[in-house]
Design a protein around this motif. Sequence first.
Motif, PDB file in Angstrom:
ATOM      1  N   ASN A 238       0.763  -1.201  -0.102  1.00 39.32           N
ATOM      2  CA  ASN A 238      -0.063   0.035   0.054  1.00 39.32           C
ATOM      3  C   ASN A 238       0.991   1.242   0.046  1.00 39.32           C
ATOM      4  O   ASN A 238       1.225   1.816   1.072  1.00 39.32           O
ATOM      5  CB  ASN A 238      -0.850   0.028   1.145  1.00 39.32           C
ATOM      6  N   LYS A 239       1.375   1.609  -1.394  1.00 41.68           N
ATOM      7  CA  LYS A 239       2.315   2.955  -1.393  1.00 41.68           C
ATOM      8  C   LYS A 239       1.566   4.224  -0.705  1.00 41.68           C
ATOM      9  O   LYS A 239       2.172   5.063  -0.209  1.00 41.68           O
ATOM     10  CB  LYS A 239       2.502   3.176  -2.855  1.00 41.68           C
TER      11      LYS A 239
ATOM     12  N   VAL B 112       4.480   7.455   6.519  1.00 39.28           N
ATOM     13  CA  VAL B 112       5.991   7.465   6.815  1.00 39.28           C
ATOM     14  C   VAL B 112       6.445   8.562   6.151  1.00 39.28           C
ATOM     15  O   VAL B 112       7.358   9.534   6.877  1.00 39.28           O
ATOM     16  CB  VAL B 112       6.612   6.123   6.153  1.00 39.28           C
ATOM     17  N   LEU B 113       6.201   9.048   4.840  1.00 38.22           N
ATOM     18  CA  LEU B 113       6.767  10.279   4.287  1.00 38.22           C
ATOM     19  C   LEU B 113       5.811  11.561   4.559  1.00 38.22           C
ATOM     20  O   LEU B 113       6.283  12.557   3.926  1.00 38.22           O
ATOM     21  CB  LEU B 113       6.858  10.038   2.910  1.00 38.22           C
ATOM     22  N   PHE B 114       4.810  11.390   5.381  1.00 39.52           N
ATOM     23  CA  PHE B 114       3.893  12.596   5.577  1.00 39.52           C
ATOM     24  C   PHE B 114       3.440  13.332   4.274  1.00 39.52           C
ATOM     25  O   PHE B 114       3.502  14.606   4.208  1.00 39.52           O
ATOM     26  CB  PHE B 114       4.487  13.522   6.622  1.00 39.52           C
TER      27      PHE B 114
ATOM     28  N   SER C 149      11.473   2.313   8.552  1.00 38.74           N
ATOM     29  CA  SER C 149       9.950   2.389   8.665  1.00 38.74           C
ATOM     30  C   SER C 149       9.291   1.617   7.330  1.00 38.74           C
ATOM     31  O   SER C 149       8.309   0.911   7.716  1.00 38.74           O
ATOM     32  CB  SER C 149       9.535   3.891   8.435  1.00 38.74           C
ATOM     33  N   LEU C 150       9.896   1.809   6.353  1.00 35.93           N
ATOM     34  CA  LEU C 150       9.450   1.298   5.076  1.00 35.93           C
ATOM     35  C   LEU C 150       9.522  -0.359   5.206  1.00 35.93           C
ATOM     36  O   LEU C 150       8.514  -1.263   4.759  1.00 35.93           O
ATOM     37  CB  LEU C 150      10.417   1.364   3.840  1.00 35.93           C
ATOM     38  N   ALA C 151      10.552  -0.825   5.825  1.00 34.96           N
ATOM     39  CA  ALA C 151      10.709  -2.470   6.169  1.00 34.96           C
ATOM     40  C   ALA C 151       9.303  -2.844   7.036  1.00 34.96           C
ATOM     41  O   ALA C 151       8.945  -3.759   6.798  1.00 34.96           O
ATOM     42  CB  ALA C 151      11.933  -2.683   6.935  1.00 34.96           C
ATOM     43  N   GLU C 152       9.042  -2.215   7.906  1.00 37.66           N
ATOM     44  CA  GLU C 152       7.966  -2.416   8.754  1.00 37.66           C
ATOM     45  C   GLU C 152       6.699  -2.492   8.066  1.00 37.66           C
ATOM     46  O   GLU C 152       5.702  -3.344   7.964  1.00 37.66           O
ATOM     47  CB  GLU C 152       7.801  -1.364  10.205  1.00 37.66           C
TER      48      GLU C 152
ATOM     49  N   ILE D 155      15.740  -5.309  -2.255  1.00 33.53           N
ATOM     50  CA  ILE D 155      16.830  -4.223  -1.777  1.00 33.53           C
ATOM     51  C   ILE D 155      16.461  -2.810  -2.182  1.00 33.53           C
ATOM     52  O   ILE D 155      15.891  -2.863  -3.298  1.00 33.53           O
ATOM     53  CB  ILE D 155      18.166  -4.935  -2.027  1.00 33.53           C
ATOM     54  N   SER D 156      16.692  -2.009  -1.131  1.00 29.72           N
ATOM     55  CA  SER D 156      16.789  -0.559  -1.700  1.00 29.72           C
ATOM     56  C   SER D 156      17.702  -0.074  -2.870  1.00 29.72           C
ATOM     57  O   SER D 156      18.588  -0.550  -3.011  1.00 29.72           O
ATOM     58  CB  SER D 156      16.953   0.362  -0.610  1.00 29.72           C
ATOM     59  N   ASN D 157      17.061   0.361  -3.899  1.00 28.81           N
ATOM     60  CA  ASN D 157      17.744   0.564  -5.245  1.00 28.81           C
ATOM     61  C   ASN D 157      17.078   1.759  -5.809  1.00 28.81           C
ATOM     62  O   ASN D 157      16.498   1.649  -6.984  1.00 28.81           O
ATOM     63  CB  ASN D 157      17.790  -0.667  -6.010  1.00 28.81           C
TER      64      ASN D 157
END
Lengths: 312, 539
Positions: free
Chosen positions: B313-314, B321-323, B394-397, B432-434
């Motif tokens: 859910n972007k 997270v990014l407000f 936070s993204l990981a969670e 992985i973050s990329n």
Amino acid sequence: MVSYIVKRLLSLIPVLVGISLITFLILRLTPGDPAEAYLRLSQIPPTEAAVAAVRAELGLDRPLPVQYGEWLVKALTLDFGRSYATHRPVWDEMMLLVPATAQLAGVSLLITLLISIPMGIFSALYKDGWFDNFCRLLAFTSASTPNFWLGFLLMYFFSLKLDLLPTLGRGSWEHFILPAVTLSFAYIATYIRLLRTSMLENLDQQFVLYARARGLKESWVIGRHVLKNAMLPVVTALGMSIGHLLSGSVIVESVFAWPGIGRFCVSAILNRDYPVVQCFVLMMSFIFVIANLLVDIAYAWLDPRIRLKEES
Amino acid sequence: MAATKKQSNKFRQFAALVVSLILLVSLAAGCGSQTNKETSKEKVLNFSWAKDVGPLNPHLYSPNELFAQAMVYEPLVQYTGDGKIIPWLAESWTVSPDGKEYIFKLRKDVKFSDGTVFNAAAVKKNFDAVLANGKRHDWLAFVRQIKETQVIDDSTFKLVLKDAYYPVLQDLALIRPIRFLAPSQFPESGNTAEGIKQPVGTGPWMLSEYKQGEVAVFVRNPHYWGTKPNVDKLVVKIIPDSESRVVAFEKGELNLIYGKGNISIDAFKQLQASGKYETKLSGPLATRALAVNSNKGATKELKVRQAIQHAVNKEAFIKGVLFGTEHKADTLLAANFPYCNLGLQPYEYSEAKAKSLLAEAGWQEVPGKEFREKDGQVLEVEFCFPSTDAIQKSLAEVLQGDLKKIGMKVKLTAEEPGAIFQRQKDGNFNLISNDTWGAPSDPHSLVGSMREPAHADYQAQLGLPMKAEIDRKASAVLVSTDEAKRQELYREILTTLHEQAVYLPLSYLTNIAVYSKNITGVTFMGSQYEIPFDKMELQ
């Protein structure tokens, strides 16, 4: 005494060489390639060719004993190579940043002593009184207050809300107040408690009773007899604190944008900037060892029963 | 009795000491406020940055900070936010039909900030200095392609390439390594890799004062050919801690906070909510994305990768997270990038769709168990992220929670950045973050780097049946001189990657700006690393 000091200074050499070797090996054992770290820092994708080029440029492609040997030989002439990140000679960088940290550490130490010595003395003299209890509370608070939080708190009140002091940076002597107080806070409480305990122990000694019996003035008894002896543990702690203040000021330096050695070295560790880390560790070891030596000398001066063993 | 009296005397002395200390502090404070309130008629813009700006060598990288290099040095051509290239130090250019020769007509009214003339000889000298240090610039395919540099006349410069390479102009617009230092400031050896004398460029700003690690002051370049900056002085204070930066801003010691990651999102939100300041958000500058490994474990299966696309859910992530400081990303590259407006069908957020894809792939729910299984194996993926990055944490969670809903177990592996880079290189990850490169490097740099084994892109695509085909097309697109063919190749590459779900685009990265109300003209550039200070005005 002189030959004792000379011997101690000579024994520094193997200690420092040992430390440098251990640091060198530990750095090489940590995962992460400095060449790659450098490229990432520059926002350059680390292609194989680029990594190889940087490795060759930094001399990381040579065998480890050669790398260490060369480093050691150069280090003897205070040439610690160039920082991988800034490309400036490490020694120049250190000499630029160490004074800032040393000034901050010096002021913090001064504040610590100016506040903790009188408070420690009064804590002991008025044992279990309100002042002593206040000091105890202060000790608890300071032991449990994180540096950065206190820093922000002070900055928030004294700088932002009351507009009394500058927030950040270094320039005039007002800039020293907030970071130095932040840095001293933890030490002040330790020193008060240390001095208090030590004073109480000494106040119970027979020589105090004798001094009082001789009709000496109380201030003389406390100042010349009790305090001098009670200072011994404080001096030991002081010796350690100097090193800690110089090496551990990183958080305070970051919070107050103080251009010192602490934050430079933390980023060096993250960037795998080997020459900087090696020089820093060596320098700090040197300071710790020298501070220890000074403590030993101060001991002999404060307590004539302690004789420096020249023959040892 | 006597002792008590002595003690009380002592106490008085102590009290005196405390009082004097308090006085000392107030005195200091008094002086402090005096200096702070010092007024001047000069228009000074106070800005801060986490790192020292560096020696400002235009041809080198760290510790030179990109934004500062861009203030002093200019490119031949400039990249605009909408993917276009516009003339800058070069007024116009012509490209030979085979795409190997570029002839640039230079502006004639340009001078360096020391008053010396900018001409084709200066351009050549700078190009040659970059080429002399070619290995260092190996990452930039353009530098590898340069065969020859020629001065045709004072205002005409010719560049000859080994092969056709279409993104020449995009790469020329980069902040480094190809911008121009005054020939007078080259070292004796001519090799700028060894250092430069003074940072003298043609840009709107020149460095006037510098204290390493503390401050860098820039003033207007008196010889600037374009519109001169409005403010007289730009003071860049080096403040490593983002919270300290916020306090300094609130106190008025700074008038501007600009850029990604310079303050926490919480702080941004708080400053915005206070109503005391102006805030601004740029358009998409790059993409916050995860690479999904088609060559390892459960993510080898296309349906599993697609299920992940539907399950995350972007919008909730961006809001929570990014407000809301970034825009939702449906595709790997935003439509405002060249060749990227392809109208690809987004993977809509749908738990049901994700579940059905997993079921189709044979991953079944097991009664009484939290996670799906196939042949006795639990459906598990590993997400590797840098432990130092608060947003990634936070993204990981969020990811873990979202994927748990569809019966997928997410193992979170937080490691220091060095270790994460290692995983990107050796493909030891499921997710992985990329992030993408951003303008003006995308899409060509991203597509180019897909062919490099040292990139997470390559590793993540390795399990695709059409990997060789993608690489072939990536190589072809970079040397193609035909605009229509390039568009077609990009369409094919990006569509395949989208369909194969080897990237999970989350949001488009933005630059933020927070500034005091007396500043106007705060805008954003095409590149995320450039700050248009020269357009800002102080009232």
